[in-house]
Write a protein that holds these residues in place. Sequence first.
Motif, PDB file in Angstrom:
ATOM      1  N   SER A 147       0.823  -1.209   0.000  1.00  0.00           N
ATOM      2  CA  SER A 147       0.000   0.000   0.000  1.00  0.00           C
ATOM      3  C   SER A 147       0.858   1.260   0.000  1.00  0.00           C
ATOM      4  N   ALA A 148       2.067   1.150   0.567  1.00  0.00           N
ATOM      5  CA  ALA A 148       2.975   2.298   0.593  1.00  0.00           C
ATOM      6  C   ALA A 148       3.862   2.365  -0.648  1.00  0.00           C
ATOM      7  N   GLY A 149       3.744   1.390  -1.544  1.00  0.00           N
ATOM      8  CA  GLY A 149       4.563   1.385  -2.751  1.00  0.00           C
ATOM      9  C   GLY A 149       6.020   1.058  -2.502  1.00  0.00           C
ATOM     10  N   GLN A 150       6.312   0.379  -1.380  1.00  0.00           N
ATOM     11  CA  GLN A 150       7.703   0.018  -1.046  1.00  0.00           C
ATOM     12  C   GLN A 150       8.034  -1.340  -1.682  1.00  0.00           C
ATOM     13  N   TRP A 151       8.140  -1.337  -3.006  1.00  0.00           N
ATOM     14  CA  TRP A 151       8.240  -2.606  -3.733  1.00  0.00           C
ATOM     15  C   TRP A 151       9.582  -3.291  -3.540  1.00  0.00           C
ATOM     16  N   ARG A 152      10.665  -2.541  -3.508  1.00  0.00           N
ATOM     17  CA  ARG A 152      11.979  -3.162  -3.325  1.00  0.00           C
ATOM     18  C   ARG A 152      12.088  -3.788  -1.934  1.00  0.00           C
ATOM     19  N   GLU A 153      11.605  -3.060  -0.928  1.00  0.00           N
ATOM     20  CA  GLU A 153      11.637  -3.604   0.441  1.00  0.00           C
ATOM     21  C   GLU A 153      10.802  -4.885   0.536  1.00  0.00           C
ATOM     22  N   LEU A 154       9.655  -4.878  -0.155  1.00  0.00           N
ATOM     23  CA  LEU A 154       8.796  -6.065  -0.148  1.00  0.00           C
ATOM     24  C   LEU A 154       9.516  -7.255  -0.763  1.00  0.00           C
ATOM     25  N   TRP A 158      -0.710 -22.321   3.346  1.00  0.00           N
ATOM     26  CA  TRP A 158      -1.006 -22.124   1.928  1.00  0.00           C
ATOM     27  C   TRP A 158      -1.653 -20.780   1.634  1.00  0.00           C
ATOM     28  N   LYS A 159      -2.566 -20.328   2.466  1.00  0.00           N
ATOM     29  CA  LYS A 159      -3.164 -19.031   2.166  1.00  0.00           C
ATOM     30  C   LYS A 159      -2.130 -17.916   2.349  1.00  0.00           C
ATOM     31  N   GLU A 160      -1.213 -18.083   3.318  1.00  0.00           N
ATOM     32  CA  GLU A 160      -0.139 -17.107   3.484  1.00  0.00           C
ATOM     33  C   GLU A 160       0.799 -17.140   2.275  1.00  0.00           C
ATOM     34  N   TYR A 161       1.069 -18.333   1.784  1.00  0.00           N
ATOM     35  CA  TYR A 161       1.922 -18.497   0.595  1.00  0.00           C
ATOM     36  C   TYR A 161       1.320 -17.762  -0.596  1.00  0.00           C
ATOM     37  N   VAL A 162       0.024 -17.956  -0.814  1.00  0.00           N
ATOM     38  CA  VAL A 162      -0.629 -17.329  -1.967  1.00  0.00           C
ATOM     39  C   VAL A 162      -0.653 -15.818  -1.816  1.00  0.00           C
ATOM     40  N   LEU A 163      -0.973 -15.330  -0.610  1.00  0.00           N
ATOM     41  CA  LEU A 163      -1.016 -13.876  -0.412  1.00  0.00           C
ATOM     42  C   LEU A 163       0.352 -13.247  -0.672  1.00  0.00           C
ATOM     43  N   LEU A 164       1.402 -13.840  -0.125  1.00  0.00           N
ATOM     44  CA  LEU A 164       2.742 -13.276  -0.311  1.00  0.00           C
ATOM     45  C   LEU A 164       3.186 -13.398  -1.761  1.00  0.00           C
ATOM     46  N   ALA A 165       2.821 -14.493  -2.429  1.00  0.00           N
ATOM     47  CA  ALA A 165       3.174 -14.633  -3.846  1.00  0.00           C
ATOM     48  C   ALA A 165       2.484 -13.555  -4.678  1.00  0.00           C
ATOM     49  N   ARG A 166       1.228 -13.276  -4.360  1.00  0.00           N
ATOM     50  CA  ARG A 166       0.516 -12.201  -5.083  1.00  0.00           C
ATOM     51  C   ARG A 166       1.180 -10.847  -4.834  1.00  0.00           C
ATOM     52  N   ALA A 167       1.575 -10.604  -3.579  1.00  0.00           N
ATOM     53  CA  ALA A 167       2.247  -9.336  -3.268  1.00  0.00           C
ATOM     54  C   ALA A 167       3.559  -9.212  -4.038  1.00  0.00           C
ATOM     55  N   LEU A 168       4.310 -10.307  -4.126  1.00  0.00           N
ATOM     56  CA  LEU A 168       5.570 -10.287  -4.869  1.00  0.00           C
ATOM     57  C   LEU A 168       5.332 -10.126  -6.370  1.00  0.00           C
ATOM     58  N   ILE A 169       4.217 -10.647  -6.878  1.00  0.00           N
ATOM     59  CA  ILE A 169       3.870 -10.432  -8.289  1.00  0.00           C
ATOM     60  C   ILE A 169       3.675  -8.936  -8.554  1.00  0.00           C
ATOM     61  N   SER A 170       2.960  -8.258  -7.660  1.00  0.00           N
ATOM     62  CA  SER A 170       2.767  -6.816  -7.815  1.00  0.00           C
ATOM     63  C   SER A 170       4.102  -6.083  -7.778  1.00  0.00           C
ATOM     64  N   ALA A 171       4.995  -6.522  -6.878  1.00  0.00           N
ATOM     65  CA  ALA A 171       6.310  -5.889  -6.801  1.00  0.00           C
ATOM     66  C   ALA A 171       7.085  -6.093  -8.103  1.00  0.00           C
ATOM     67  N   ALA A 172       7.068  -7.311  -8.620  1.00  0.00           N
ATOM     68  CA  ALA A 172       7.781  -7.589  -9.874  1.00  0.00           C
ATOM     69  C   ALA A 172       7.207  -6.779 -11.029  1.00  0.00           C
ATOM     70  N   ASP A 173       5.866  -6.622 -11.054  1.00  0.00           N
ATOM     71  CA  ASP A 173       5.241  -5.825 -12.111  1.00  0.00           C
ATOM     72  C   ASP A 173       5.688  -4.369 -12.038  1.00  0.00           C
ATOM     73  N   HIS A 174       5.709  -3.805 -10.833  1.00  0.00           N
ATOM     74  CA  HIS A 174       6.090  -2.402 -10.685  1.00  0.00           C
ATOM     75  C   HIS A 174       7.583  -2.177 -10.947  1.00  0.00           C
ATOM     76  N   LEU A 175       8.403  -3.175 -10.609  1.00  0.00           N
ATOM     77  CA  LEU A 175       9.848  -3.027 -10.794  1.00  0.00           C
ATOM     78  C   LEU A 175      10.304  -3.453 -12.185  1.00  0.00           C
ATOM     79  N   GLY A 176       9.386  -4.051 -12.957  1.00  0.00           N
ATOM     80  CA  GLY A 176       9.729  -4.445 -14.322  1.00  0.00           C
ATOM     81  C   GLY A 176      10.661  -5.638 -14.402  1.00  0.00           C
ATOM     82  N   ASP A 177      10.619  -6.510 -13.407  1.00  0.00           N
ATOM     83  CA  ASP A 177      11.468  -7.710 -13.407  1.00  0.00           C
ATOM     84  C   ASP A 177      10.733  -8.804 -14.179  1.00  0.00           C
ATOM     85  N   GLU A 178      11.097  -8.977 -15.456  1.00  0.00           N
ATOM     86  CA  GLU A 178      10.369  -9.882 -16.338  1.00  0.00           C
ATOM     87  C   GLU A 178      10.445 -11.344 -15.874  1.00  0.00           C
TER      88      GLU A 178
END
Length: 876
Positions: free
Chosen positions: A604-611, A629-649
């Motif tokens: 929510s704070a846009g701290q993608w590298r820290e995430l 498993w639900k924690e795994y999925v939530l964190l994986a989704r958060a990391l997907i958003s980070a990768a999208d914002h950072l452009g890590d293909e």
Amino acid sequence: MAINRAPSAGGRRGCGRCEAGFTRPAHAERGCGVGALAAWPPDTLWGADASIRGCRGRGGSAGTAAQQCVWIVDHGHRGDPASVRNEARRPTPTYDAFISYNSADLDVVQRLAEMLRERGFQVFLDEWCLVPGETWQEALVDALDRSKCCLVMCGPQGLGPWQNEEVHAAIEARVSGRRTRVVPVLLPGSADSAYRSVPFLWRFTYCDFRQALEQPRAFERLCAGIQGEAPGPSFPATSAASDEPARMDFRSRFNVMAANWRRVSVVEAARGAVAAARTPLVLYGLPGVGKTTVLCDVADENRSGRRVLALPVGGTAAAEPRYLVDEVNTWLATNFDGALAAEDLYRHEWPDALALLLRQVADERLLVLLDDLVAGSFVDTVLRVFSALPEGLVLATARGHLGAAHEAGHVVVPPMSREESAEFIAHVVESMSLPVDPGDIADRLPGDVLSHPLALRTFLAHTRFVPTPLLVDPELPTDVLSARSLVATVVAQLPAEHQDALAHAVVLDQVPLADLLKAGVVLPPGFTVALQDLAGRCLVSHVAGGIEVPRLVAEALDIAAPSARRAALRDVMAQLGEAVREADDTALVSMARVLPRIALMLASAGQWRELREIIPPRFLDRLNSGGFWKEYVLLARALISAADHLGDETARVGLRVRASRKLGQLGDTRTAWDLLREAETVTSTLDSPALRGDLAGLRAFLSYLQGDDKSTLRELKDCVEWRTREGDAGGLLIAHKLEGNVYLRQQKHKKAAAAYRAALTAGGDEADARHRLDAETSLAICESRQGISETAVLRLERVVREMRALSVHSELPRALHALALLYERQGLSTRALEVARQAALARANDPAVRAAVDRLVWRLENLRPGSGHRTGRADS
């Protein structure tokens, strides 16, 4: 357990967690209260009289560990000392129940023990029954041997080291034929994982006191469990005595205080909408205007004759809907004994799982309260599922109107009028005994402050410390006294250490503090004392074992001290990063509860590298193998958003493959295919054999889950080609193993065996142990079907030994089941039953394997050897 154990050589004894050399009176007699903050009542957290109870150090010298002691209220001994001494001196007592517990939970355990003693049960609690001067180890073993059952108390901090020994002894006694009953008891604030993390304990039906000890139905279940009886049907409470706790339960769930003042006009508008059958009814408005308080006021008027289900729908639930499903399942367990096994729920997509749970209470008159909706597909589905309840009344809050497409009724919660503000000021001044004139305050403050309940309450709380004329300078322009600026002024006047504490509270908003401390994070000096003052100023509040900071206060902090939040974030991230790298299996439970909240805050704070830095891929693997498993999925989704914002293909593809595979395993194949298609659009710009192989393997896996064997084999051919080109031995093992699974499902055992041998050859000795051993188990099953039984038995015996040595628990039940079947066919019925019972006690994630094991155990226990019974196809 809080045992008065003798000190070690030298007269000093460490607590076992921090190795600090505390003297016996100061530490050993009190027990180690690691992470005790979760058990604090609100008045304790805000500075009630306290004494040092335990340590949360991570090692080092006694002085270092002593500096890291946490504070917790010392409630004292609740029992009758004379009766305790008399009970302890009985020469040969036989106990109805042996109580095994973590010393951090001593106070709540003693309360529950007293309730059992008042009911007439003879319970063994070491604090009551151990005789000074006797060896406590032998006394505990003797008491457990002479107890009809063992009550395993599971609190917010999980099981203690000595408690683990007691639990294993009790389970061993049961398995060895002494029929000792083992009853897990979930204490207030505990998590489902508190008892599931212990091997075999999760197999036993638990008693759920997570909402509160004062739950008649849960207590009756516990009493029935001690006696070895079924609790019988439950009946809704109808007495007036039970009405008030029900009213308080949903208010405390949403952190809303019961008050005599209410916004009459808004409540009347909502009442009219309910009477007009406009349900679900959504109360919407700006942040901080009191929507949740109005929701609770409206619920008070409609709760008569209804069971209340109160659910926060924002935060982790909105990010990963499985959190919401688990909340409903826990509520069913507490109120109706109708919970389903987590493995059964994970077989369905989350909307279907939620609907499946609600079907169990379709005939009940329910009042469903949903707090903090945000317009979107998730909320659309939630409202649709809950609205399908025939006898349900659904009330909700939202940050805005959900749109004309919704059939829900909408009632706006506007800012307060001047008349409401005057009434609110008078009420707060009287309830908080503030030294101010309500009329004077109402005349001095501008309209935007008067209209905002949160800003107004914060201002009024501050009048305890600063005279009103100094707070409200008539020369200041009106915009300076806006709601945000007013709170910023309050924050700016705080001492530096209080601003630092507030900044850490913002960063750790709603994070379970006990788990944070158990993970090794050290909070700033004076944090607890500062929280007492911040709460008095209405800047923070205590909620569900953590701290909640209103959004307005967080924004005001950024105005008053722009760098404070960034500094607190760096401090917490540095400590959490180290904790994640060093987390053992015990700390993994705590990290699984802490990191989802932290990840949502960073996103929510846009701290993608820290995430991205705080959640390494290896930690995700540990969460997956640990069943989080639900924690795994939530964190994986958060990391997907980070990768999208950072452009890590590469990460954009790899993380989507991870999340898609797990969602497919959890039954949500629709979302899994969506993530796969997203990954394919990214990969179109890449030329990576590894990523191509990942996508082909994922397509094959999802096709296999949907029963499309033809597509599975076609995609596997492409996957093997890409893996071979890349030289990916681990990927080849998995691909050939999946090929073998297809042929095994088709009962083509010769082809399946060839595929499994190819998998083992490709993987080699360096392959992932779980996949390798799973492939060997499947190969042994194929060998047994081909009549090569001796080879299959030897293979399975070796596989079982390796699984136990390497702690590959997830695949163990299937291997044990296959081995038991082979022993049975060889006429070794006693050995077969022993192995089948081991399979039943192991943790089987697959419901089909669990059912097959249960059938096999029943058959071996109930049918005499030599009766001519043949193993059926379903069991084999």
